[in-house]
Motif scaffolding. Sequence first.
Motif, mmCIF file in Angstrom:
data_model
loop_
_atom_site.group_PDB
_atom_site.id
_atom_site.type_symbol
_atom_site.label_atom_id
_atom_site.label_comp_id
_atom_site.label_asym_id
_atom_site.label_seq_id
_atom_site.Cartn_x
_atom_site.Cartn_y
_atom_site.Cartn_z
ATOM 1 N N GLY A 246 4.107 27.801 -4.649
ATOM 2 C CA GLY A 246 3.368 27.796 -5.906
ATOM 3 C C GLY A 246 3.449 26.472 -6.627
ATOM 4 N N ALA A 247 4.629 25.839 -6.619
ATOM 5 C CA ALA A 247 4.835 24.610 -7.379
ATOM 6 C C ALA A 247 4.010 23.449 -6.856
ATOM 7 C CB ALA A 247 6.315 24.238 -7.369
ATOM 8 N N ALA A 248 3.775 23.406 -5.550
ATOM 9 C CA ALA A 248 3.064 22.275 -4.944
ATOM 10 C C ALA A 248 1.551 22.391 -5.072
ATOM 11 C CB ALA A 248 3.443 22.168 -3.468
ATOM 12 N N ARG A 249 1.076 23.535 -5.519
ATOM 13 C CA ARG A 249 -0.369 23.762 -5.564
ATOM 14 C C ARG A 249 -1.016 22.849 -6.611
ATOM 15 N NH1 ARG A 249 -0.267 29.021 -6.475
ATOM 16 N NH2 ARG A 249 0.085 29.456 -4.270
ATOM 17 N N GLY A 250 -1.968 22.042 -6.177
ATOM 18 C CA GLY A 250 -2.722 21.193 -7.089
ATOM 19 C C GLY A 250 -2.024 19.921 -7.521
ATOM 20 N N ILE A 251 -0.850 19.634 -6.993
ATOM 21 C CA ILE A 251 -0.089 18.449 -7.389
ATOM 22 C C ILE A 251 -0.537 17.230 -6.572
ATOM 23 C CG2 ILE A 251 2.203 17.383 -7.384
ATOM 24 C CD1 ILE A 251 1.783 19.377 -9.618
ATOM 25 N N ARG A 252 -0.720 16.118 -7.243
ATOM 26 C CA ARG A 252 -0.973 14.836 -6.580
ATOM 27 C C ARG A 252 0.365 14.111 -6.443
ATOM 28 N NH1 ARG A 252 -4.996 12.013 -10.512
ATOM 29 N NH2 ARG A 252 -4.553 10.255 -9.143
ATOM 30 N N VAL A 253 0.763 13.838 -5.227
ATOM 31 C CA VAL A 253 2.021 13.130 -5.017
ATOM 32 C C VAL A 253 1.707 11.702 -4.599
ATOM 33 C CG1 VAL A 253 2.224 13.901 -2.602
ATOM 34 C CG2 VAL A 253 4.269 13.158 -3.846
ATOM 35 N N HIS A 254 2.415 10.760 -5.231
ATOM 36 C CA HIS A 254 2.195 9.343 -4.925
ATOM 37 C C HIS A 254 3.314 8.849 -4.013
ATOM 38 C CE1 HIS A 254 0.898 5.196 -5.521
ATOM 39 N NE2 HIS A 254 2.180 4.885 -5.629
ATOM 40 N N VAL A 255 2.947 8.351 -2.845
ATOM 41 C CA VAL A 255 3.906 7.782 -1.887
ATOM 42 C C VAL A 255 3.751 6.270 -1.916
ATOM 43 C CG1 VAL A 255 4.654 7.699 0.514
ATOM 44 C CG2 VAL A 255 3.809 9.851 -0.453
ATOM 45 N N SER A 256 4.792 5.578 -2.356
ATOM 46 C CA SER A 256 4.700 4.125 -2.506
ATOM 47 C C SER A 256 5.055 3.375 -1.232
ATOM 48 C CB SER A 256 5.614 3.659 -3.638
ATOM 49 O OG SER A 256 6.973 3.951 -3.331
ATOM 50 N N GLN A 257 5.919 3.963 -0.396
ATOM 51 C CA GLN A 257 6.362 3.297 0.827
ATOM 52 C C GLN A 257 6.532 4.334 1.925
ATOM 53 O OE1 GLN A 257 7.152 0.180 1.796
ATOM 54 N NE2 GLN A 257 7.407 -1.073 -0.026
ATOM 55 N N VAL A 258 6.074 3.993 3.123
ATOM 56 C CA VAL A 258 6.296 4.815 4.310
ATOM 57 C C VAL A 258 6.978 3.940 5.352
ATOM 58 C CG1 VAL A 258 5.240 6.228 6.112
ATOM 59 C CG2 VAL A 258 4.239 6.189 3.813
ATOM 60 N N LEU A 259 8.160 4.369 5.787
ATOM 61 C CA LEU A 259 8.959 3.596 6.734
ATOM 62 C C LEU A 259 9.393 4.505 7.873
ATOM 63 C CD1 LEU A 259 11.250 1.842 4.104
ATOM 64 C CD2 LEU A 259 9.443 0.728 5.415
ATOM 65 N N PRO A 260 9.655 3.937 9.059
ATOM 66 C CA PRO A 260 10.171 4.759 10.159
ATOM 67 C C PRO A 260 11.617 5.161 9.912
ATOM 68 C CG PRO A 260 10.094 2.460 10.811
ATOM 69 C CD PRO A 260 9.431 2.531 9.465
ATOM 70 N N LEU A 261 12.047 6.227 10.555
ATOM 71 C CA LEU A 261 13.400 6.749 10.377
ATOM 72 C C LEU A 261 14.462 5.672 10.570
ATOM 73 C CD1 LEU A 261 15.179 9.316 9.993
ATOM 74 C CD2 LEU A 261 15.163 9.540 12.486
ATOM 75 N N GLN A 262 14.250 4.802 11.526
ATOM 76 C CA GLN A 262 15.270 3.781 11.806
ATOM 77 C C GLN A 262 15.415 2.750 10.686
ATOM 78 O OE1 GLN A 262 12.621 4.498 13.749
ATOM 79 N NE2 GLN A 262 11.718 2.652 14.678
ATOM 80 N N ASP A 263 14.484 2.765 9.714
ATOM 81 C CA ASP A 263 14.581 1.866 8.566
ATOM 82 C C ASP A 263 15.131 2.571 7.335
ATOM 83 O OD1 ASP A 263 13.652 -0.257 10.016
ATOM 84 O OD2 ASP A 263 11.622 -0.235 9.198
ATOM 85 N N ALA A 264 15.980 3.570 7.552
ATOM 86 C CA ALA A 264 16.559 4.311 6.428
ATOM 87 C C ALA A 264 17.359 3.396 5.503
ATOM 88 C CB ALA A 264 17.443 5.442 6.945
ATOM 89 N N VAL A 276 10.703 1.959 -7.904
ATOM 90 C CA VAL A 276 9.750 2.655 -7.038
ATOM 91 C C VAL A 276 8.874 3.598 -7.853
ATOM 92 C CG1 VAL A 276 9.495 4.266 -5.112
ATOM 93 C CG2 VAL A 276 11.251 2.498 -5.030
ATOM 94 N N ARG A 277 7.572 3.490 -7.671
ATOM 95 C CA ARG A 277 6.630 4.432 -8.274
ATOM 96 C C ARG A 277 6.443 5.588 -7.314
ATOM 97 N NH1 ARG A 277 0.627 2.352 -9.600
ATOM 98 N NH2 ARG A 277 1.745 1.237 -11.263
ATOM 99 N N GLY A 278 6.703 6.802 -7.756
ATOM 100 C CA GLY A 278 6.540 7.951 -6.870
ATOM 101 C C GLY A 278 7.656 8.034 -5.853
ATOM 102 N N LYS A 279 7.304 8.222 -4.592
ATOM 103 C CA LYS A 279 8.285 8.532 -3.551
ATOM 104 C C LYS A 279 8.231 7.562 -2.378
ATOM 105 C CE LYS A 279 10.613 11.585 -3.487
ATOM 106 N NZ LYS A 279 10.641 13.001 -3.166
ATOM 107 N N ILE A 280 9.363 7.495 -1.653
ATOM 108 C CA ILE A 280 9.488 6.820 -0.363
ATOM 109 C C ILE A 280 9.635 7.899 0.695
ATOM 110 C CG2 ILE A 280 10.852 5.238 1.057
ATOM 111 C CD1 ILE A 280 11.880 4.005 -1.577
ATOM 112 N N VAL A 281 8.986 7.725 1.840
ATOM 113 C CA VAL A 281 9.034 8.706 2.908
ATOM 114 C C VAL A 281 9.360 8.018 4.223
ATOM 115 C CG1 VAL A 281 7.667 10.371 4.270
ATOM 116 C CG2 VAL A 281 7.428 10.292 1.769
#
Length: 284
Positions: A246-264, A276-281
């Motif tokens: 329910g919580a995720a419905r209609g939410i716009r999530v901003h991802v600022s950076q996407v990196l591979p797992l090995q770049d943790a 950081v604006r929003g999230k890193i994934v």
Amino acid sequence: MKAVDVRALGGPEVLELVDAPVPVPGPGEVLVRVHAVGINAADWKLRAGAIDGLGAEPPFRLGLDFSGVVEETGAEVFGLVMSRWGAYAEYVAVPSGMVAPKPAELDHVEAAALPTAALTASQALADVRSGQRVLIHAAAGGVGHVAVQIAKARGAHVIGTARAANHDFLRALGADELIDHTAVDFTTTVSDVDVVFDLVGGEYGRRSLEALKPDGVLIDAQGNDASEDPRYRRFYVQPSGADLAGAARGIRVHVSQVLPLQDAVKAHELGESGRVRGKIVLTV
């Protein structure tokens, strides 16, 4: 499988890419092949030993938020896992009640960015009512930018503290007033607030009380210095697949950076910068 583990407490450099056995799901659990992992402030705090969690000293594996595919069925899910062996890996075993079907409109990167942010914001602001004035600190951050949307959807007048560079971004999400906390003391510009949602912590607690109505509530998600005040409420997120759906419905999530797992390591360095604006994934 590949995974990133913490073998000793410390800085980002202690994150170690390792070969690990695929977890065996126990009763009531599902095995998820991870596609993406969301980064949270709790990750680097746990890594550094700054907060208690996971119930053990190293070794352990970080990773609360994930999106992936249930191995046996092919169903796409996302969720929040609180375990000693988290989602920084190719596979994670998680109780089935903590996952929800991945919304079709989200890819795995977007879905992995949402669980902690969406659950934290929706649960913390569950009692917000239309017409209330809600002040959100760190409004452009991972939880903050989701909280802005949730408070606005509930009819609140939303005030956010954020750097000036993030003001247009937050206005587009529904914020009504914005304060550049690097240039202005928010206690001099905002008052008569019904709810303060503190995503900064520390000395922001007592300062926030100055802006709060006598019958208002200060919701602390980080640990601040206002715990003696009767208006103070400490908040801890509760994992729930049903709530997440329910919580995720209609939410716009901003991802600022996407990196591979090995770049943790790099992901943690960026996250801890506080810029950081929003999230890193991480993608797996």
